[in-house]
Design a protein around this motif. Structure first.
Motif, short mmCIF file in Angstrom:
data_model
loop_
_atom_site.label_atom_id
_atom_site.label_comp_id
_atom_site.label_asym_id
_atom_site.label_seq_id
_atom_site.Cartn_x
_atom_site.Cartn_y
_atom_site.Cartn_z
N ALA A 39 0.52 -1.27 -0.31
CA ALA A 39 0.16 0.26 -0.24
C ALA A 39 0.70 1.16 -0.24
O ALA A 39 0.31 2.38 -0.64
N VAL A 40 1.59 1.09 0.81
CA VAL A 40 2.68 2.44 0.98
C VAL A 40 3.72 2.45 -0.41
O VAL A 40 3.30 3.72 -1.43
N GLU A 41 4.03 1.63 -1.32
CA GLU A 41 5.18 1.66 -2.02
C GLU A 41 4.17 2.03 -3.21
O GLU A 41 4.29 2.97 -4.21
N ALA A 42 3.12 1.50 -3.26
CA ALA A 42 2.21 1.94 -4.89
C ALA A 42 1.88 3.01 -4.59
O ALA A 42 1.54 4.11 -5.23
N GLY A 43 0.97 3.51 -3.25
CA GLY A 43 0.76 5.07 -3.08
C GLY A 43 2.12 5.94 -3.71
O GLY A 43 2.17 7.22 -4.42
N MET A 51 7.88 4.32 -12.16
CA MET A 51 7.69 2.89 -12.53
C MET A 51 8.15 2.04 -11.91
O MET A 51 7.87 0.87 -11.71
N ALA A 52 9.33 1.97 -11.80
CA ALA A 52 10.29 1.52 -11.25
C ALA A 52 9.47 1.29 -10.06
O ALA A 52 9.12 -0.26 -9.49
N LEU A 53 8.45 1.82 -8.93
CA LEU A 53 8.29 1.62 -7.28
C LEU A 53 7.36 0.67 -7.73
O LEU A 53 6.28 0.03 -7.28
N VAL A 54 6.03 1.51 -9.21
CA VAL A 54 4.95 0.84 -9.13
C VAL A 54 5.02 -0.85 -9.49
O VAL A 54 4.11 -1.66 -9.78
N ALA A 55 6.25 -0.76 -11.05
CA ALA A 55 6.06 -2.40 -10.79
C ALA A 55 7.18 -3.20 -9.62
O ALA A 55 6.48 -4.01 -9.67
N ASP A 56 7.23 -2.64 -9.22
CA ASP A 56 8.14 -3.52 -7.68
C ASP A 56 6.77 -3.49 -6.49
O ASP A 56 6.74 -4.61 -5.62
N ALA A 57 5.69 -2.57 -6.45
CA ALA A 57 4.70 -2.59 -5.71
C ALA A 57 4.23 -4.09 -5.88
O ALA A 57 3.14 -4.62 -5.71
N GLY A 58 4.36 -3.84 -7.79
CA GLY A 58 2.80 -4.72 -8.11
C GLY A 58 3.10 -6.41 -7.72
O GLY A 58 2.74 -7.31 -7.31
N HIS A 59 4.99 -6.70 -8.06
CA HIS A 59 5.29 -7.74 -7.70
C HIS A 59 5.54 -8.51 -6.35
O HIS A 59 4.88 -8.77 -5.90
N TRP A 128 14.57 10.64 -5.25
CA TRP A 128 14.90 10.68 -3.87
C TRP A 128 13.38 9.87 -2.82
O TRP A 128 13.83 8.92 -2.02
N THR A 129 11.89 10.31 -3.74
CA THR A 129 11.59 9.36 -3.06
C THR A 129 11.80 7.66 -3.00
O THR A 129 10.79 6.60 -2.83
N MET A 130 11.91 6.97 -5.01
CA MET A 130 12.40 6.23 -5.34
C MET A 130 13.38 6.11 -4.68
O MET A 130 13.10 4.24 -3.78
N VAL A 131 14.40 6.50 -3.97
CA VAL A 131 15.61 5.94 -3.44
C VAL A 131 14.86 5.44 -1.58
O VAL A 131 15.19 4.47 -0.99
N ILE A 132 14.16 6.17 -1.15
CA ILE A 132 13.96 6.34 0.17
C ILE A 132 12.85 4.26 0.45
O ILE A 132 12.99 3.40 1.38
N VAL A 133 11.89 5.04 0.19
CA VAL A 133 10.97 3.86 -0.25
C VAL A 133 11.16 2.59 -0.49
O VAL A 133 11.27 1.16 0.39
N ALA A 134 12.47 2.39 -1.79
CA ALA A 134 12.82 0.63 -1.69
C ALA A 134 13.32 0.44 -0.98
O ALA A 134 13.88 -0.10 -0.64
N ALA A 135 14.35 1.53 -0.51
CA ALA A 135 14.64 1.25 0.74
C ALA A 135 14.79 0.09 1.61
O ALA A 135 14.55 -0.60 2.37
#
Length: 309
Positions: A39-43, A51-59, A128-135
Motif C-alpha cells: 500500500a505504501v509503495e504503490a501510493g 514506474m519502477a516503484l509501481v512495478a515493485d509494488a505489483g510484484h 529521492w522518493t524512489m530511493v527512500i521507499v525502495a530502501a
C-alpha cells in the motif's frame, strides 16, 4: 526407521520422515508486513511518477497472494488422511507452487505493458522518493526472506516463498540504484529501464519455479534422486534378480514415495528384509514411503514386467 509387513503377496516397507518445520508464524508476519508495504509503495509510486516503484509494488502484491496460497497449503498438508484422500492433502504444496508461478506471470505481464508505455513516453520521476521507499522495501523483504531461508532446500513451497522475498529485496535494491541515477543525471528514462530489468530478474526466477512445480505435478522423479541409483540398490538386495515396475514420485513438496516389484526366485522378502530395504531407501535417497512387491518369477509372470520400467 522403516518397518515392513506382508499382506496377500504384497510387501510394504514404510519409512517415516521427520515432519517439516512449521512456518505459520513466518507466513503470518510476511503477509502482514508485505501488505502494509504494498500500500505504501504503490501510493508513493503513483505520487512520484516512478514506474519502477509501481512495478515493485505489483510484484510485492503478487507475493502477498503467493504467501497466502503457500500458507494455506502448508496448513492443509498437516491434515490427516481420509478414506477419499488417502495421502491427506500433502500435495497441496505442489498446487501452491504452481499457483505462485502463475500469479507471478500475470503480474509480470501487467507490469511489462505499463513499462513499455513509459519507455516510449518518459515522465518526471521523484528520485529521492524512489530511493527512500525502495530502501524500506529492502529491509521488509530481506527480513521476510530470512524467515524462510532454513526450509528452502527441503520444501519447494517454502523455497517459492523464499525466492519471492529474496527477489523482492534485490529488486528494491535495483530501484534504489535507479533512483540514485536519476538524481545524479536527471535522466527520466532510467526509471522504465530499471522496471524492465526488474521484470527480467523476476521472470528468470519464475521460470525455475514453474519448471520444478510442473515436474512435481506430473509426478516426475524428484531432481535430487537418481532413478538408476535406486534401481541399482534394489537389484543389489540379497536374493533379488530383477526389478520392474519401479515408480518414484513426490507425494508432497517434502515427501517421496516409491513402488517396485522385486523378483526373488529363491524366496525371501520377510519382515527383516523389508525393514532393511525401507531403511536404505530412506537413508540414501530420502524416500520415506516405499511399497515393495516380492515375486518368485515363476510361470505366472507379472503382467507389468514388460511395461514401464
Amino acid at each position: 526407521m522403516g518397518h515392513g509387513h506382508h499382506h496377500h503377496g504384497h510387501s510394504h516397507g514404510h519409512g517415516h520422515s521427520h515432519a517439516p518445520a512449521s512456518y505459520g508464524r513466518a507466513f503470518a508476519v510476511g503477509v502482514v508486513l508485505n501488505t502494509i508495504f504494498v500500500a505504501v509503495e504503490a501510493g508513493f509510486g503513483w505520487w512520484s511518477g516512478s514506474m519502477a516503484l509501481v512495478a515493485d509494488a505489483g510484484h510485492n502484491l503478487s507475493d502477498v497472494l503467493s504467501l497466502a496460497v503457500a500458507w494455506t497449503a502448508s496448513v492443509l498438508a498437516t491434515r490427516p488422511a481420509s478414506a477419499r484422500f488417502t495421502y491427506g492433502y500433502k500435495s497441496s504444496g505442489i498446487l501452491a507452487a504452481l499457483a505462485n508461478a502463475g500469479l507471478l506471470l500475470v503480474a509480470l505481464g501487467a507490469i511489462l505493458v505499463e513499462t513499455m508505455r513509459r519507455l516510449l513516453d518518459p515522465a518526471p520521476v521523484a528520485g529521492w522518493t524512489m530511493v527512500i521507499v525502495a530502501a524500506i522495501g529492502i529491509a521488509v523483504n530481506g527480513a521476510t526472506a530470512l524467515m524462510f531461508m532454513g526450509g528452502r532446500q527441503h520444501d519447494i513451497n517454502i523455497r517459492g516463498a523464499f525466492l519471492h522475498m529474496a527477489a523482492d529485496a534485490l529488486v528494491s535494491l535495483g530501484v534504489v540504484i535507479a533512483g540514485a541515477a536519476i538524481l545524479l543525471t536527471g535522466a527520466w528514462w532510467v526509471d522504465p529501464v530499471a522496471s524492465l530489468l526488474i521484470v527480467a530478474v523476476i521472470g528468470w526466477g519464475t521460470w525455475g519455479l514453474l519448471k520444478d512445480s510442473v515436474a512435481m505435478g506430473l509426478l516426475a522423479v524428484p531432481a535430487s534422486i537418481d532413478e538408476g541409483a535406486v534401481r541399482t540398490l534394489l537389484e543389489g538386495l540379497p536374493g533379488v534378480t530383477r526389478v520392474h515396475d519401479l515408480h518414484i514420485w513426490p507425494m508432497s513438496t517434502t515427501e517421496t514415495a516409491l513402488t517396485a516389484h522385486l523378483v526373488m526366485p529363491a524366496g525371501g522378502g520377510d519382515d527383516a528384509f523389508l525393514h532393511d530395504a525401507a531403511h536404505l531407501l530412506e537413508e540414501r535417497f530420502g524416500i520415506g514411503h516405499a511399497t515393495l512387491q516380492v515375486e518368485s518369477g515363476g510361470t505366472a509372470a507379472c503382467h507389468l514386467e514388460h511395461g514401464h520400467a
